[in-house]
Design a protein around this motif. Structure first.
Motif, short mmCIF file in Angstrom:
data_model
loop_
_atom_site.label_atom_id
_atom_site.label_comp_id
_atom_site.label_asym_id
_atom_site.label_seq_id
_atom_site.Cartn_x
_atom_site.Cartn_y
_atom_site.Cartn_z
N SER A 228 0.79 -1.23 0.00
CA SER A 228 0.00 0.00 0.00
C SER A 228 0.83 1.28 0.00
O SER A 228 0.31 2.35 -0.30
CB SER A 228 -0.89 0.05 1.25
N VAL A 229 2.11 1.18 0.35
CA VAL A 229 2.90 2.41 0.45
C VAL A 229 3.18 2.97 -0.94
O VAL A 229 3.07 2.25 -1.94
CB VAL A 229 4.23 2.18 1.21
N PHE B 111 -10.07 1.17 -3.33
CA PHE B 111 -10.93 0.87 -2.16
C PHE B 111 -10.17 0.28 -0.98
O PHE B 111 -10.71 0.18 0.10
CB PHE B 111 -12.04 -0.12 -2.56
N ASP B 112 -8.92 -0.18 -1.17
CA ASP B 112 -8.24 -0.89 -0.09
C ASP B 112 -6.88 -0.25 0.24
O ASP B 112 -5.83 -0.86 0.04
CB ASP B 112 -8.09 -2.38 -0.47
N HIS B 113 -6.92 0.97 0.71
CA HIS B 113 -5.73 1.67 1.21
C HIS B 113 -4.61 1.74 0.17
O HIS B 113 -3.43 1.68 0.52
CB HIS B 113 -5.15 1.00 2.47
N GLY B 114 -4.94 1.82 -1.10
CA GLY B 114 -3.91 1.93 -2.14
C GLY B 114 -3.23 0.61 -2.45
O GLY B 114 -2.17 0.59 -3.11
N CYS B 115 -3.79 -0.50 -2.01
CA CYS B 115 -3.16 -1.82 -2.16
C CYS B 115 -2.92 -2.20 -3.63
O CYS B 115 -3.85 -2.24 -4.43
CB CYS B 115 -4.06 -2.85 -1.49
N ASP B 116 -1.65 -2.46 -3.96
CA ASP B 116 -1.25 -2.88 -5.31
C ASP B 116 -1.03 -4.39 -5.30
O ASP B 116 -0.04 -4.88 -4.76
CB ASP B 116 0.04 -2.15 -5.69
N VAL C 246 -7.90 -6.74 -11.00
CA VAL C 246 -8.55 -6.25 -9.77
C VAL C 246 -7.79 -5.07 -9.15
O VAL C 246 -8.34 -4.27 -8.41
CB VAL C 246 -8.67 -7.42 -8.75
N LYS C 247 -6.51 -4.96 -9.53
CA LYS C 247 -5.63 -3.92 -8.93
C LYS C 247 -6.24 -2.50 -8.89
O LYS C 247 -6.17 -1.85 -7.85
CB LYS C 247 -4.31 -3.95 -9.70
N PRO C 248 -6.86 -2.00 -9.99
CA PRO C 248 -7.40 -0.63 -9.89
C PRO C 248 -8.43 -0.50 -8.78
O PRO C 248 -8.53 0.56 -8.15
CB PRO C 248 -8.06 -0.41 -11.26
N PHE C 249 -9.17 -1.58 -8.52
CA PHE C 249 -10.22 -1.51 -7.48
C PHE C 249 -9.59 -1.56 -6.08
O PHE C 249 -9.98 -0.81 -5.19
CB PHE C 249 -11.22 -2.66 -7.66
N THR C 250 -8.60 -2.45 -5.90
CA THR C 250 -7.98 -2.52 -4.57
C THR C 250 -7.19 -1.23 -4.29
O THR C 250 -7.14 -0.76 -3.17
CB THR C 250 -7.04 -3.75 -4.43
N LYS C 251 -6.61 -0.67 -5.35
CA LYS C 251 -5.87 0.59 -5.14
C LYS C 251 -6.84 1.67 -4.66
O LYS C 251 -6.51 2.48 -3.80
CB LYS C 251 -5.18 1.03 -6.44
#
Ligand SMILES: C[S@@+](CC[C@H](N)C(=O)[O-])C[C@H]1O[C@@H](n2cnc3c(N)ncnc32)[C@H](O)[C@@H]1O
Length: 207
Positions: free
Chosen positions: A103-104, A152-157, A145-150
């Motif tokens: 996420s960083v 909705f999920d704290h920038g998660c890549d 799925v990456k664009p969605f997790t980025k």
């Protein structure tokens, strides 16, 4: 690659959590937790450690501070990102982070800061998901799925290769435990628990 007759995904997750807990339990002294979130890791800490938490989200910090106090840690969480840790060089015994490096903004900078604040010989425990093998369905799913997790999920890549980042850092990798966790049908996402160390002695190169 996970063979069909291997242990089902739920066991994969449990094994991952057990390995993560074991690695965290091995940390002593002053332990800095990066991206401590809402304080999910307190039960894994060894009694007697001095916990210091860093968390950039003010919303998470409120819950974190409350749970920290409840767990007997009275130092208020540090409001900062792990790319710029507001602590002195060699000021903490060990560092831990669970699903944070994904996420960083700059994992290389975070690992550099981690090495800076660690005392020589200090350990880092990281528990992270990593990219599935190139060309696999799981890797394609991670990319999709990456664009969605980025968002909705704290920038998660989901495609971030934290294991490679640690190998490329000033830290020495000591152990990598690997897990496959089933997320959807037959899709398995790899997770790792990495233990690394700041070299005990400065490394001199001969001129
Ligand atoms: C998926 S959550 C994991 C939280 C916690 N470590 C856990 O395992 O429950 C990711 C965390 O990383 C934090 N984070 C995001 N960017 C960060 C950064 N640059 N430096 C430190 N933490 C960061 C988020 O605020 C969030 O708390």
């Amino acid at each position: 690659m996970v063979s069909r007759d291997q242990t089902p995904a739920v066991l994969g997750w449990e094994a991952f959590v057990a390995a993560r807990t074991r690695a965290i339990r091995g940390l002593t002294g002053m332990v800095l937790e990066l991206g401590a979130g809402q304080g999910e890791n307190f039960s894994a800490l060894t009694p007697g450690v001095q916990w210091l938490g860093l968390e950039p989200s003010s919303r998470f910090r409120r819950t974190l501070a409350e749970r920290a106090r409840h767990a007997g840690h009275h130092q208020p969480p540090i409001a900062a990102t792990a790319e710029a840790i507001p602590l002195d060089d060699a000021s903490v015994t060990n560092v831990m982070a669970t699903t944070v490096l994904c996420s960083v903004t700059d994992p290389g900078q975070v690992l550099q800061e981690t090495a800076r604040v660690l005392t020589p010989g200090g350990q880092v425990v990281l528990a992270e998901h990593v990219p599935a093998p190139t060309g696999s369905s799981a890797r394609r799913a991670q990319r999709l799925v990456k664009p969605f997790t980025k968002f909705f999920d704290h920038g998660c890549d989901l495609t971030r290769d934290t294991e490679a980042a640690v190998h490329n850092s000033d830290l020495t990798v000591q152990d990598v435990s690997r897990f496959h966790i089933r997320v959807l049908g037959r899709l398995h996402i790899p997770f790792v628990v990495i233990t690394a160390q700041k070299p005990a002695m400065p490394q001199h190169t001969q001129g």
